[in-house]
Scaffold this motif. Structure first.
Motif, PDB file in Angstrom:
ATOM      1  N   SER A   1      28.581  42.515  35.371  1.00 34.63           N
ATOM      2  CA  SER A   1      27.317  42.569  34.632  1.00 34.63           C
ATOM      3  C   SER A   1      26.730  41.178  34.431  1.00 34.63           C
ATOM      4  O   SER A   1      25.501  41.002  34.453  1.00 34.63           O
ATOM      5  CB  SER A   1      27.545  43.253  33.284  1.00 34.63           C
ATOM      6  N   LEU A   2      27.594  40.149  34.250  1.00 32.93           N
ATOM      7  CA  LEU A   2      27.085  38.780  34.107  1.00 32.93           C
ATOM      8  C   LEU A   2      26.477  38.281  35.403  1.00 32.93           C
ATOM      9  O   LEU A   2      25.423  37.643  35.407  1.00 32.93           O
ATOM     10  CB  LEU A   2      28.209  37.857  33.649  1.00 32.93           C
ATOM     11  N   LEU A   3      27.150  38.549  36.516  1.00 30.80           N
ATOM     12  CA  LEU A   3      26.599  38.140  37.812  1.00 30.80           C
ATOM     13  C   LEU A   3      25.294  38.865  38.103  1.00 30.80           C
ATOM     14  O   LEU A   3      24.374  38.282  38.698  1.00 30.80           O
ATOM     15  CB  LEU A   3      27.623  38.407  38.917  1.00 30.80           C
ATOM     16  N   ARG A   4      25.231  40.136  37.708  1.00 30.22           N
ATOM     17  CA  ARG A   4      23.990  40.893  37.924  1.00 30.22           C
ATOM     18  C   ARG A   4      22.836  40.284  37.139  1.00 30.22           C
ATOM     19  O   ARG A   4      21.681  40.316  37.576  1.00 30.22           O
ATOM     20  CB  ARG A   4      24.215  42.345  37.491  1.00 30.22           C
ATOM     21  N   ALA A   5      23.142  39.671  35.961  1.00 25.39           N
ATOM     22  CA  ALA A   5      22.110  39.037  35.147  1.00 25.39           C
ATOM     23  C   ALA A   5      21.746  37.641  35.631  1.00 25.39           C
ATOM     24  O   ALA A   5      20.879  36.998  35.040  1.00 25.39           O
ATOM     25  CB  ALA A   5      22.558  38.972  33.694  1.00 25.39           C
ATOM     26  N   GLY A   6      22.416  37.153  36.695  1.00 21.94           N
ATOM     27  CA  GLY A   6      22.099  35.833  37.243  1.00 21.94           C
ATOM     28  C   GLY A   6      22.897  34.700  36.644  1.00 21.94           C
ATOM     29  O   GLY A   6      22.546  33.525  36.857  1.00 21.94           O
ATOM     30  N   ASP A   7      23.963  34.994  35.902  1.00 22.10           N
ATOM     31  CA  ASP A   7      24.782  33.936  35.309  1.00 22.10           C
ATOM     32  C   ASP A   7      25.736  33.349  36.337  1.00 22.10           C
ATOM     33  O   ASP A   7      26.034  33.953  37.374  1.00 22.10           O
ATOM     34  CB  ASP A   7      25.577  34.485  34.122  1.00 22.10           C
ATOM     35  N   SER A   8      26.239  32.167  36.010  1.00 28.37           N
ATOM     36  CA  SER A   8      27.262  31.513  36.810  1.00 28.37           C
ATOM     37  C   SER A   8      28.609  31.761  36.150  1.00 28.37           C
ATOM     38  O   SER A   8      28.789  31.468  34.972  1.00 28.37           O
ATOM     39  CB  SER A   8      26.988  30.008  36.919  1.00 28.37           C
ATOM     40  N   VAL A   9      29.559  32.306  36.891  1.00 25.90           N
ATOM     41  CA  VAL A   9      30.851  32.718  36.356  1.00 25.90           C
ATOM     42  C   VAL A   9      31.942  31.892  37.016  1.00 25.90           C
ATOM     43  O   VAL A   9      32.022  31.811  38.250  1.00 25.90           O
ATOM     44  CB  VAL A   9      31.095  34.221  36.578  1.00 25.90           C
ATOM     45  N   LEU A  10      32.790  31.283  36.177  1.00 27.10           N
ATOM     46  CA  LEU A  10      33.956  30.535  36.639  1.00 27.10           C
ATOM     47  C   LEU A  10      35.195  31.213  36.076  1.00 27.10           C
ATOM     48  O   LEU A  10      35.317  31.394  34.865  1.00 27.10           O
ATOM     49  CB  LEU A  10      33.900  29.084  36.171  1.00 27.10           C
ATOM     50  N   VAL A  11      36.126  31.575  36.966  1.00 28.96           N
ATOM     51  CA  VAL A  11      37.378  32.211  36.567  1.00 28.96           C
ATOM     52  C   VAL A  11      38.511  31.241  36.892  1.00 28.96           C
ATOM     53  O   VAL A  11      38.721  30.895  38.050  1.00 28.96           O
ATOM     54  CB  VAL A  11      37.600  33.556  37.282  1.00 28.96           C
ATOM     55  N   VAL A  12      39.201  30.793  35.846  1.00 33.99           N
ATOM     56  CA  VAL A  12      40.369  29.924  35.994  1.00 33.99           C
ATOM     57  C   VAL A  12      41.593  30.799  35.758  1.00 33.99           C
ATOM     58  O   VAL A  12      41.883  31.189  34.626  1.00 33.99           O
ATOM     59  CB  VAL A  12      40.323  28.744  34.994  1.00 33.99           C
ATOM     60  N   ASP A  13      42.302  31.124  36.846  1.00 34.90           N
ATOM     61  CA  ASP A  13      43.420  32.047  36.773  1.00 34.90           C
ATOM     62  C   ASP A  13      44.731  31.266  36.796  1.00 34.90           C
ATOM     63  O   ASP A  13      45.160  30.775  37.840  1.00 34.90           O
ATOM     64  CB  ASP A  13      43.360  33.028  37.946  1.00 34.90           C
ATOM     65  N   LEU A  14      45.356  31.139  35.642  1.00 37.98           N
ATOM     66  CA  LEU A  14      46.660  30.487  35.519  1.00 37.98           C
ATOM     67  C   LEU A  14      47.787  31.506  35.400  1.00 37.98           C
ATOM     68  O   LEU A  14      48.940  31.124  35.234  1.00 37.98           O
ATOM     69  CB  LEU A  14      46.678  29.579  34.281  1.00 37.98           C
ATOM     70  N   SER A  15      47.467  32.782  35.454  1.00 38.89           N
ATOM     71  CA  SER A  15      48.440  33.832  35.167  1.00 38.89           C
ATOM     72  C   SER A  15      49.191  34.334  36.389  1.00 38.89           C
ATOM     73  O   SER A  15      50.164  35.079  36.238  1.00 38.89           O
ATOM     74  CB  SER A  15      47.731  35.021  34.516  1.00 38.89           C
ATOM     75  N   GLU A  16      48.725  33.985  37.606  1.00 34.71           N
ATOM     76  CA  GLU A  16      49.301  34.499  38.858  1.00 34.71           C
ATOM     77  C   GLU A  16      49.183  36.021  38.949  1.00 34.71           C
ATOM     78  O   GLU A  16      49.950  36.659  39.659  1.00 34.71           O
ATOM     79  CB  GLU A  16      50.766  34.093  38.996  1.00 34.71           C
ATOM     80  N   ARG A  17      48.219  36.585  38.257  1.00 34.01           N
ATOM     81  CA  ARG A  17      47.994  38.032  38.314  1.00 34.01           C
ATOM     82  C   ARG A  17      46.828  38.402  39.219  1.00 34.01           C
ATOM     83  O   ARG A  17      46.508  39.585  39.330  1.00 34.01           O
ATOM     84  CB  ARG A  17      47.742  38.572  36.901  1.00 34.01           C
ATOM     85  N   ARG A  18      46.170  37.404  39.796  1.00 35.17           N
ATOM     86  CA  ARG A  18      45.028  37.625  40.703  1.00 35.17           C
ATOM     87  C   ARG A  18      43.985  38.524  40.014  1.00 35.17           C
ATOM     88  O   ARG A  18      43.557  39.557  40.530  1.00 35.17           O
ATOM     89  CB  ARG A  18      45.494  38.244  42.014  1.00 35.17           C
ATOM     90  N   VAL A  19      43.575  38.097  38.826  1.00 34.16           N
ATOM     91  CA  VAL A  19      42.680  38.910  38.008  1.00 34.16           C
ATOM     92  C   VAL A  19      41.252  38.936  38.545  1.00 34.16           C
ATOM     93  O   VAL A  19      40.462  39.797  38.149  1.00 34.16           O
ATOM     94  CB  VAL A  19      42.683  38.408  36.547  1.00 34.16           C
ATOM     95  N   ALA A  20      40.885  38.011  39.421  1.00 38.50           N
ATOM     96  CA  ALA A  20      39.500  37.932  39.902  1.00 38.50           C
ATOM     97  C   ALA A  20      39.328  38.433  41.321  1.00 38.50           C
ATOM     98  O   ALA A  20      38.228  38.326  41.879  1.00 38.50           O
ATOM     99  CB  ALA A  20      38.996  36.494  39.791  1.00 38.50           C
ATOM    100  N   ASP A  21      40.371  38.975  41.934  1.00 33.89           N
ATOM    101  CA  ASP A  21      40.251  39.409  43.333  1.00 33.89           C
ATOM    102  C   ASP A  21      39.248  40.541  43.486  1.00 33.89           C
ATOM    103  O   ASP A  21      38.414  40.532  44.409  1.00 33.89           O
ATOM    104  CB  ASP A  21      41.621  39.839  43.854  1.00 33.89           C
ATOM    105  N   ASP A  22      39.300  41.528  42.606  1.00 32.91           N
ATOM    106  CA  ASP A  22      38.380  42.665  42.735  1.00 32.91           C
ATOM    107  C   ASP A  22      36.946  42.238  42.471  1.00 32.91           C
ATOM    108  O   ASP A  22      36.023  42.684  43.162  1.00 32.91           O
ATOM    109  CB  ASP A  22      38.780  43.775  41.766  1.00 32.91           C
ATOM    110  N   LEU A  23      36.749  41.370  41.480  1.00 33.51           N
ATOM    111  CA  LEU A  23      35.391  40.901  41.201  1.00 33.51           C
ATOM    112  C   LEU A  23      34.850  40.113  42.380  1.00 33.51           C
ATOM    113  O   LEU A  23      33.663  40.249  42.739  1.00 33.51           O
ATOM    114  CB  LEU A  23      35.396  40.043  39.935  1.00 33.51           C
ATOM    115  N   ALA A  24      35.680  39.277  43.006  1.00 37.85           N
ATOM    116  CA  ALA A  24      35.225  38.519  44.167  1.00 37.85           C
ATOM    117  C   ALA A  24      34.855  39.451  45.314  1.00 37.85           C
ATOM    118  O   ALA A  24      33.857  39.241  46.011  1.00 37.85           O
ATOM    119  CB  ALA A  24      36.312  37.541  44.598  1.00 37.85           C
ATOM    120  N   GLY A  25      35.662  40.504  45.515  1.00 35.16           N
ATOM    121  CA  GLY A  25      35.333  41.450  46.587  1.00 35.16           C
ATOM    122  C   GLY A  25      34.038  42.188  46.326  1.00 35.16           C
ATOM    123  O   GLY A  25      33.210  42.359  47.234  1.00 35.16           O
TER     124      GLY A  25
END
Length: 636
Positions: free
Chosen positions: A211-235
């Motif tokens: 929803s943030l990307l749809r609104a034109g925002d810039s999103v930075l995901v810093v993943d230190l958890s090794e859970r690959r939490v941003a893979d689906d959003l990137a896809g």
């Protein structure tokens, strides 16, 4: 992981006026990034999840309208008035006949006055009893009827309101929208997410980030958890054509320190090392580390990497090798810095610790491309690697690098969001510094912390922040979260009493009586005609009589009475209790994508909402939000 909910078990929570709901509890299933799901995720306004709002329950058979019935008192008053009015002529005639009969008799004049008074009083009593009393009862019955009719009109109004609400529910059920997008009531500068699993974090990042990307925002995901939490959003972002930049770091190839001058490199590395320390001398040691690193960085030419920085530290320690990546000029400059750095025990220990840590991130090979975080789009920076010390120090350096980027960022209105997954690995002091700098420059910060314990608890309920509580398996952490959500006074039934009784009575009575009476009378009667002379003794007549009467009466009576009475009483006792709004066990049993949002709405009240961030909910038919729902509602 992205999950799709389906019908199943549920979990309930007693929060606020709307938190007692049931959310689907199903295992998450992998969902492909097909066109329907992508369009659903990138459709509509900002949302942090979906709030389950069931429609009101009602019976399918409409409620009958209230009926008006005349009160029995009114009918009784009318009958009494008609009966008394019909009796007026007869009772008046009776009073008049009595008075006329008395006047016709040759009685003294005082009797005539009494009869006149009797006529006046009698007619007055007739008017009072036959006319005034029924009229008074009619007025009382009319007042009672008006009161009951007002109550009837009130019931009719309530019935019409219920029927109108039923019609609205029926109209809403035609499109059956039960999942409502959850939006923060106020725009919080910081959101803390405590607890949760890898699937839950990935779902939250995907739902919020889309929803943030749809609104034109810039999103930075810093993943230190090794859970690959941003893979689906990137896809999903790549599927809709948004710019995506993803970097996975196991060592540094020049990406982290690119674009920093010598002093900034020293501050970033010294800050990363300082997050590993605790105690009273941590601030002094950071100053020593920063001065050493600044002296070495100023002696280096060209791009500064961890490999070249490690080589410089070895030179200062007196270990210069032939295969060093440094030029002879840089080596001579560093040799000249040995005396400037010093040789105290503190400096020697600092040099040894810095060399070991910096060498962990030193990498051979060509320099990588710097990561630019500007403009709309998604940027993902993730750390990975099997070496625990290298992974830990890399997390801290990456965090400090992001903190430096936020610190030097100019103040702006907004439009930039930073997710930090696994922020509890860094320490609360560094996290609070990042939150402070993000608030200053207008960057919205989402901190995702795996545990709620130790010093991390002081991050709960910060100024201008919202808190999201996901599944907390540890009972102590769940108890801390329940204490934060709060307690409330409720009334609960503590005692139910029921009394049943029966009484039976029987009685007998006998009465007898005897009455006797006797009477005796004697009399003499003489009569003399009026024309008779006084000396005529034989004129007239004389008679005498005597009599005796005796009476006797006997009475007797036998009475029998019976009575049977049943009694039953039921009572309930409620007590006021002060208990958790959400029990700790409910926090431990939350579904992977369910969460509780706690925020201050700006008017002195807290908002507590139970919601779900599963991205697959957007594929359901009962979801409110976006143009898809508006088109369905319009067609319906």
């Amino acid at each position: 992981m992205v999950g799709v909910p389906s019908a199943g078990e549920g979990v309930s929570g007693d929060v606020d006026d709307d938190l007692t709901v049931r959310l689907p509890v199903v295992p998450l299933q992998r969902v492909s990034g097909g066109a329907p799901l992508v369009r659903g995720l990138f459709d509509g306004v900002e949302r942090w999840g979906w709030e389950f709002a069931p429609l009101p329950e009602f019976t399918e058979v409409p409620e009958p309208a209230p009926e008006w019935r005349e009160p029995a008192e009114v009918a009784a008053a009318w009958q009494l008035r008609r009966r008394r009015l019909r009796q007026v002529p007869w009772t008046s005639a009776g009073v008049g006949v009595v008075a006329w009969g008395g006047w016709a008799l040759p009685l003294p004049g005082a009797v005539d006055v009494a009869l006149s008074g009797w006529l006046v009083v009698g007619l007055t009593m007739v008017l009072v009893r036959q006319v005034a009393v029924p009229r008074s009862r009619m007025r009382a019955a009319a007042r009672e009827r008006d009161f009951r009719f007002d109550q009837f009109r009130h019931r009719v109004g309530e019935w019409r309101s219920r029927m109108a609400a039923r019609e609205r529910v029926l109209a809403a059920r035609a499109v059956a929208k039960e999942w409502l997008p959850l939006r923060p009531s106020v725009t919080a500068a910081r959101v803390e997410v405590f607890g949760g699993t890898g699937d839950g974090w990935a779902s939250l990042v995907t739902t919020v980030g889309s929803s943030l990307l749809r609104a034109g925002d810039s999103v930075l995901v810093v993943d230190l958890s090794e859970r690959r939490v941003a893979d689906d959003l990137a896809g999903f972002a790549g599927a809709v054509g948004l710019p995506v930049s993803a970097v996975a770091l196991s060592r540094d190839d020049g990406t982290l320190l690119r674009g920093l001058d010598s002093d900034e490199v020293a501050e970033v590395v010294a800050g990363a090392v300082a997050t590993r320390r605790s105690g009273a001398d941590a601030a002094d040691l950071r100053v020593v580390d920063a001065s050493i690193l600044a002296a070495i960085a100023r002696s280096l030419e060209g791009p500064i990497t961890f490999a070249r920085l490690a080589a410089g530290l070895r030179v200062v320690r007196g270990h210069y090798g032939a295969e060093s990546p440094l030029t002879p000029l840089e080596a001579r400059r560093l040799t000249a810095q040995i005396d400037a750095v010093g040789s105290t025990d503190r400096v020697v220990n600092a040099l040894h610790a810095l060399t070991n840590l910096v060498e962990l991130l030193a990498a051979e090979g060509p320099l990588g491309e710097p990561v630019a975080w500007s403009g709309p789009g998604l940027t993902v920076l993730a750390t990975e690697g099997p070496h625990p010390r290298r992974k830990d120090f890399l997390d801290r350096v990456l965090f400090e690098r992001v903190l430096h980027a936020v610190r030097v960022r100019p103040q702006q209105a907004g439009g930039n969001v930073v997710f930090v997954a696994g922020a509890d690995r860094i320490g609360p002091a560094a996290v609070e510094e990042l939150a402070r700098q993000a608030r200053r420059c207008g960057v919205r910060l989402v901190l995702m912390l795996e545990h709620l314990r130790d010093d991390v608890t002081r991050l709960l309920g910060g100024d201008d922040s919202a808190t999201i509580l996901m599944r907390l398996g540890n009972h102590e952490e769940a108890k801390v979260a329940a204490e934060f959500i709060g307690r409330e006074h409720t009334f609960k039934i503590s005692q139910i009493t029921r009394q049943v009784g029966q009484s039976f009575t029987e009685g007998h009575s006998d009465a007898t009586g005897t009455q006797s009476s006797a009477s005796h009378n004697e009399g003499t009667h003489r009569s003399r005609p009026a024309p008779a002379r006084w000396f005529d003794r034989k004129a007239g007549s004389e008679s005498s009589s005597a009599g005796t009467a005796t009476s006797r009466s006997d009475t007797w009576q036998h009475t029998v009475n019976y009575s049977l009475a049943d009694s039953e009483s039921t009572g309930t006792t409620e007590s006021r209790v002060y208990e958790f709004t959400v029990e700790p066990t409910q926090l431990q049993d939350l579904p992977p994508t369910a969460f509780i949002l706690v925020e201050h709405n700006g008017v002195g009240r807290r908002r507590i909402v139970l919601a779900d961030c599963n991205p697959g909910i957007t594929l359901l038919s009962r979801v409110v939000g976006g143009t898809r729902w508006r088109d369905e509602a319009r067609s319906a």
